[in-house]
Write a protein that holds these residues in place. Structure first.
Motif, PDB file in Angstrom:
ATOM      1  N   LEU A 377     -24.955  -8.626  -3.264  1.00  0.00           N
ATOM      2  CA  LEU A 377     -25.150  -7.595  -4.220  1.00  0.00           C
ATOM      3  C   LEU A 377     -24.108  -6.857  -4.949  1.00  0.00           C
ATOM      4  N   TYR A 378     -23.375  -6.406  -4.095  1.00  0.00           N
ATOM      5  CA  TYR A 378     -22.152  -5.638  -4.286  1.00  0.00           C
ATOM      6  C   TYR A 378     -21.192  -6.472  -5.137  1.00  0.00           C
ATOM      7  N   GLY A 379     -20.960  -7.813  -4.771  1.00  0.00           N
ATOM      8  CA  GLY A 379     -20.046  -8.631  -5.600  1.00  0.00           C
ATOM      9  C   GLY A 379     -20.566  -8.975  -7.026  1.00  0.00           C
ATOM     10  N   MET A 380     -21.881  -9.188  -6.892  1.00  0.00           N
ATOM     11  CA  MET A 380     -22.504  -9.286  -8.540  1.00  0.00           C
ATOM     12  C   MET A 380     -22.342  -8.048  -9.382  1.00  0.00           C
ATOM     13  N   ILE A 381     -22.514  -6.850  -8.854  1.00  0.00           N
ATOM     14  CA  ILE A 381     -22.201  -5.860  -9.653  1.00  0.00           C
ATOM     15  C   ILE A 381     -20.735  -5.689 -10.072  1.00  0.00           C
ATOM     16  N   GLY A 382     -19.890  -6.059  -9.176  1.00  0.00           N
ATOM     17  CA  GLY A 382     -18.480  -6.132  -9.638  1.00  0.00           C
ATOM     18  C   GLY A 382     -18.257  -6.857 -10.549  1.00  0.00           C
ATOM     19  N   LEU A 383     -18.553  -8.081 -10.474  1.00  0.00           N
ATOM     20  CA  LEU A 383     -18.624  -9.178 -11.484  1.00  0.00           C
ATOM     21  C   LEU A 383     -19.306  -9.016 -12.959  1.00  0.00           C
ATOM     22  N   LEU A 384     -20.159  -8.118 -12.852  1.00  0.00           N
ATOM     23  CA  LEU A 384     -20.609  -7.584 -14.181  1.00  0.00           C
ATOM     24  C   LEU A 384     -19.618  -7.205 -14.964  1.00  0.00           C
ATOM     25  N   GLY A 385     -18.591  -6.478 -14.345  1.00  0.00           N
ATOM     26  CA  GLY A 385     -17.469  -5.745 -15.273  1.00  0.00           C
ATOM     27  C   GLY A 385     -16.825  -6.760 -15.700  1.00  0.00           C
ATOM     28  N   ALA A 386     -16.559  -7.983 -14.936  1.00  0.00           N
ATOM     29  CA  ALA A 386     -15.645  -9.245 -15.621  1.00  0.00           C
ATOM     30  C   ALA A 386     -16.496  -9.773 -16.422  1.00  0.00           C
ATOM     31  N   LYS A 387     -17.956  -9.844 -16.599  1.00  0.00           N
ATOM     32  CA  LYS A 387     -18.690 -10.369 -17.461  1.00  0.00           C
ATOM     33  C   LYS A 387     -18.426  -9.724 -18.988  1.00  0.00           C
ATOM     34  N   ILE A 388     -18.408  -8.446 -18.889  1.00  0.00           N
ATOM     35  CA  ILE A 388     -18.169  -7.578 -20.102  1.00  0.00           C
ATOM     36  C   ILE A 388     -16.827  -8.054 -20.680  1.00  0.00           C
ATOM     37  N   TRP A 389     -15.639  -8.082 -19.900  1.00  0.00           N
ATOM     38  CA  TRP A 389     -14.370  -8.652 -20.456  1.00  0.00           C
ATOM     39  C   TRP A 389     -14.561  -9.826 -21.041  1.00  0.00           C
ATOM     40  N   ILE A 390     -15.218 -10.867 -20.550  1.00  0.00           N
ATOM     41  CA  ILE A 390     -15.342 -12.341 -20.937  1.00  0.00           C
ATOM     42  C   ILE A 390     -16.165 -12.098 -22.238  1.00  0.00           C
ATOM     43  N   LYS A 391     -17.290 -11.601 -22.167  1.00  0.00           N
ATOM     44  CA  LYS A 391     -17.938 -11.430 -23.297  1.00  0.00           C
ATOM     45  C   LYS A 391     -17.533 -10.915 -24.488  1.00  0.00           C
ATOM     46  N   SER A 392     -16.490  -9.899 -24.544  1.00  0.00           N
ATOM     47  CA  SER A 392     -15.991  -9.266 -25.446  1.00  0.00           C
ATOM     48  C   SER A 392     -14.550  -9.613 -25.689  1.00  0.00           C
ATOM     49  N   SER A 393     -14.125 -10.869 -24.982  1.00  0.00           N
ATOM     50  CA  SER A 393     -12.834 -11.455 -25.305  1.00  0.00           C
ATOM     51  C   SER A 393     -11.460 -10.452 -25.071  1.00  0.00           C
ATOM     52  N   VAL A 394     -11.786  -9.929 -24.021  1.00  0.00           N
ATOM     53  CA  VAL A 394     -10.499  -8.530 -23.804  1.00  0.00           C
ATOM     54  C   VAL A 394      -9.416  -9.422 -23.742  1.00  0.00           C
ATOM     55  N   ASP A 395      -8.153  -8.919 -24.248  1.00  0.00           N
ATOM     56  CA  ASP A 395      -6.873  -9.687 -24.319  1.00  0.00           C
ATOM     57  C   ASP A 395      -5.951  -8.834 -23.124  1.00  0.00           C
ATOM     58  N   PHE A 396      -5.940  -9.460 -22.145  1.00  0.00           N
ATOM     59  CA  PHE A 396      -5.088  -8.731 -20.820  1.00  0.00           C
ATOM     60  C   PHE A 396      -3.587  -9.050 -21.112  1.00  0.00           C
ATOM     61  N   ALA A 397      -3.299  -9.915 -22.140  1.00  0.00           N
ATOM     62  CA  ALA A 397      -1.896 -10.235 -22.415  1.00  0.00           C
ATOM     63  C   ALA A 397      -1.175  -8.901 -23.292  1.00  0.00           C
ATOM     64  N   ASP A 398      -2.304  -7.958 -23.684  1.00  0.00           N
ATOM     65  CA  ASP A 398      -1.848  -6.768 -24.264  1.00  0.00           C
ATOM     66  C   ASP A 398      -1.813  -5.762 -23.072  1.00  0.00           C
ATOM     67  N   PRO A 399      -0.376  -5.118 -23.053  1.00  0.00           N
ATOM     68  CA  PRO A 399      -0.106  -4.110 -21.950  1.00  0.00           C
ATOM     69  C   PRO A 399      -1.014  -2.909 -21.945  1.00  0.00           C
TER      70      PRO A 399
END
Length: 503
Positions: A377-399
């Motif tokens: 459960l806790y891992g799934m909650i955390g990965l929802l944050g990563a899902k937000i990044w992926i869905k919004s195409s967050v660019d982590f090449a930007d400092p």
């Protein structure tokens, strides 16, 4: 027919005026039952029961994890749903169950010596803050949410909320019965991955029932276990202890208590507000997509309703609330979005809450079972944050995206503490969120003037551009089958034009 008559203005304002959809038996072919419509009342009651089953697992699992009364949480989820439906005037079909966004903060409060009343006091403050955010969004417009909490920040906060809980599993739940925890975890994983539809959504509930039964069987076959309990003290005891459940009455009000307030506890739960805002927004967008309605004008009302519901629930000792994705899944499967079904679900939750014996039975869930559930459960909650990044195409090449998020993640997940004074400190999720939020906005603001003032380089001469451009022959002449008639000269001459290479 009486059911098809238009409701009065007063009933429309309260969101309790429903028109009968078709003959009341099922949605018309290719149509859906909209929020202001309903099927026949017997069918509506059945749909309400289906919503109760969908929300039930998480709504009583999370209170158990936070050390709150599950019976009271179930009852207050019904009250909260009614309050929410009234605030949004019946325009958004949704059930409010127990929120997981405060689990990490509650664990931190208890680790610091906080009591249950301290926990509910902090949650009440968060509920009022969330309600205030809803009012601001209602008057300022929904665009404010995207500006204050862009996807990179919202995703980081949700990630912190989940992964900060890893020590709770490792230090508290898992050691109480590691083999039961492992077996329960496997059942949750297999159920959630291999089963489809309704049962797949109940993976946590299925795992809880399995672990509970397994613990009971082991008590009668292998005998008591020597292991630490919830307090960490090692004793020899049965895994399932039902003495309190046996003495609890069948009917009665759940145990309530008044909250107490401390500034340090309130600061720990405030990051959960960000997660709830993001969660509410996502759920409402999903409902708008399904119903084909523009729900942006009532986004502020929805956040306000959720905040008020959380405040009301915690004021009597209940758990925090939020809109539930499980129930959105039920609507997607049935194409019935009627808020009348949610009124029926709320009534059923109230009846469950008036059975103290049921609440005591849930509260007796063994620690090893909770260990197996929470590790997933806790891992799934955390990965929802990563899902937000992926869905919004967050660019982590930007400092600006990478650096403050990286710093905040380590501070929050690692439980780092910043001692401000001898009596006040910020740690864990609160510190990580503060660094992430302020770091992102400050750095973005500082970089903007520099980018605007930077001189633009003059365009290169046309001849120079042509000279620098690659002059390799286009592959089209080799890849395209030779036509019957002679190709046009323009197609066989070397050319860097994209249209040629795409043929």
């Amino acid at each position: 027919m009486k059911g098809t008559q238009s409701p009065s203005p007063a009933r429309r304002a309260l969101g309790v005026g429903w028109r009968l959809h078709g003959d009341g038996r099922a949605p018309r072919p290719g149509a859906a039952v909209m929020p202001d419509e309903r099927l026949s009342w017997p069918r509506t009651v059945g749909l309400g029961a289906q919503h109760v089953v969908a929300m039930f697992g998480a709504t009583f699992v999370f209170p158990v994890v936070m050390g709150l009364d599950p019976n009271l949480a179930i009852m207050m989820s019904g009250v909260s749903t009614v309050l929410f439906l009234l605030v949004v005037q019946g325009r958004i079909p949704s059930y409010l169950g127990t929120s997981a966004s405060f689990v990490g903060a509650v664990a931190a409060i208890r680790a610091a010596g906080g009591t249950t009343s301290t926990v509910t006091g902090a949650i009440l403050v968060a509920g009022l803050v969330l309600a205030a955010v809803g009012l601001i969004v209602h008057f300022a417009g929904p665009g404010l949410i995207n500006k204050a909490f862009p996807p990179v920040v919202a995703g980081a906060v949700v990630l912190l909320i989940g992964l900060n809980l890893a020590p709770v599993v490792a230090d508290i739940y898992w050691p109480q019965d590691q083999w039961v925890a492992l077996a329960t975890m496997c059942v949750v994983v297999v159920t959630g991955v291999l089963l489809r539809g309704f049962w797949g959504r109940l993976a946590v509930f299925v795992g809880l029932v399995f672990g509970y039964v397994l613990s009971w069987v082991l008590d009668r076959t292998a005998g008591p276990i020597t292991a630490p309990g919830a307090t960490g003290e090692v004793t020899r005891h049965l895994r399932v202890q039902l003495s309190e459940a046996a003495s609890a009455p069948w009917f009665g009000l759940p145990t309530m208590h008044a909250p107490t307030f401390t500034a340090s506890a309130a600061l720990l739960v405030l990051p959960g507000v960000i997660a709830l805002v993001a969660e509410n927004t996502g759920h409402i967008k999903a409902v708008a997509e399904m119903t084909g309605s523009d729900l942006d004008p009532v986004l502020g009302r929805a956040i306000l309703g959720d905040g008020l519901a959380t405040a009301v629930s915690s004021a009597v000792g209940g758990a925090p609330t939020t809109t539930f994705a499980e129930n959105i899944g039920v609507m997607a499967a049935t194409r019935v979005y009627s808020t009348a079904a949610y009124w029926m679900a709320a009534a059923a939750a109230l009846l469950f809450g008036l059975c103290p014996k049921f609440g005591a039975l849930v509260a007796a869930t063994p620690g090893g079972v909770l260990g197996g559930i929470t590790v997933v459960l806790y891992g799934m909650i955390g990965l929802l944050g990563a899902k937000i990044w992926i869905k919004s195409s967050v660019d982590f090449a930007d400092p600006v995206n990478l650096v403050p998020i990286a710093a905040g993640a380590v501070l929050g997940i690692g439980g780092v503490s910043l001692e401000v004074t001898d009596t006040f400190s910020i740690s864990g999720i609160a510190l990580g969120t503060l660094v992430t939020l302020l770091g992102y906005h400050v750095l973005a603001a500082l970089r903007r003037p520099a980018a605007e003032s930077a001189p633009e380089s003059p365009p290169a001469p046309v001849a120079q551009v042509r000279e620098a451009a690659p002059t390799a022959p286009a592959p089209a002449a080799r890849l395209v089958p030779t036509p019957v008639q002679e190709p046009a000269p323009a197609l066989i001459e070397p050319s860097p034009a994209p249209a040629v290479t795409a043929s």
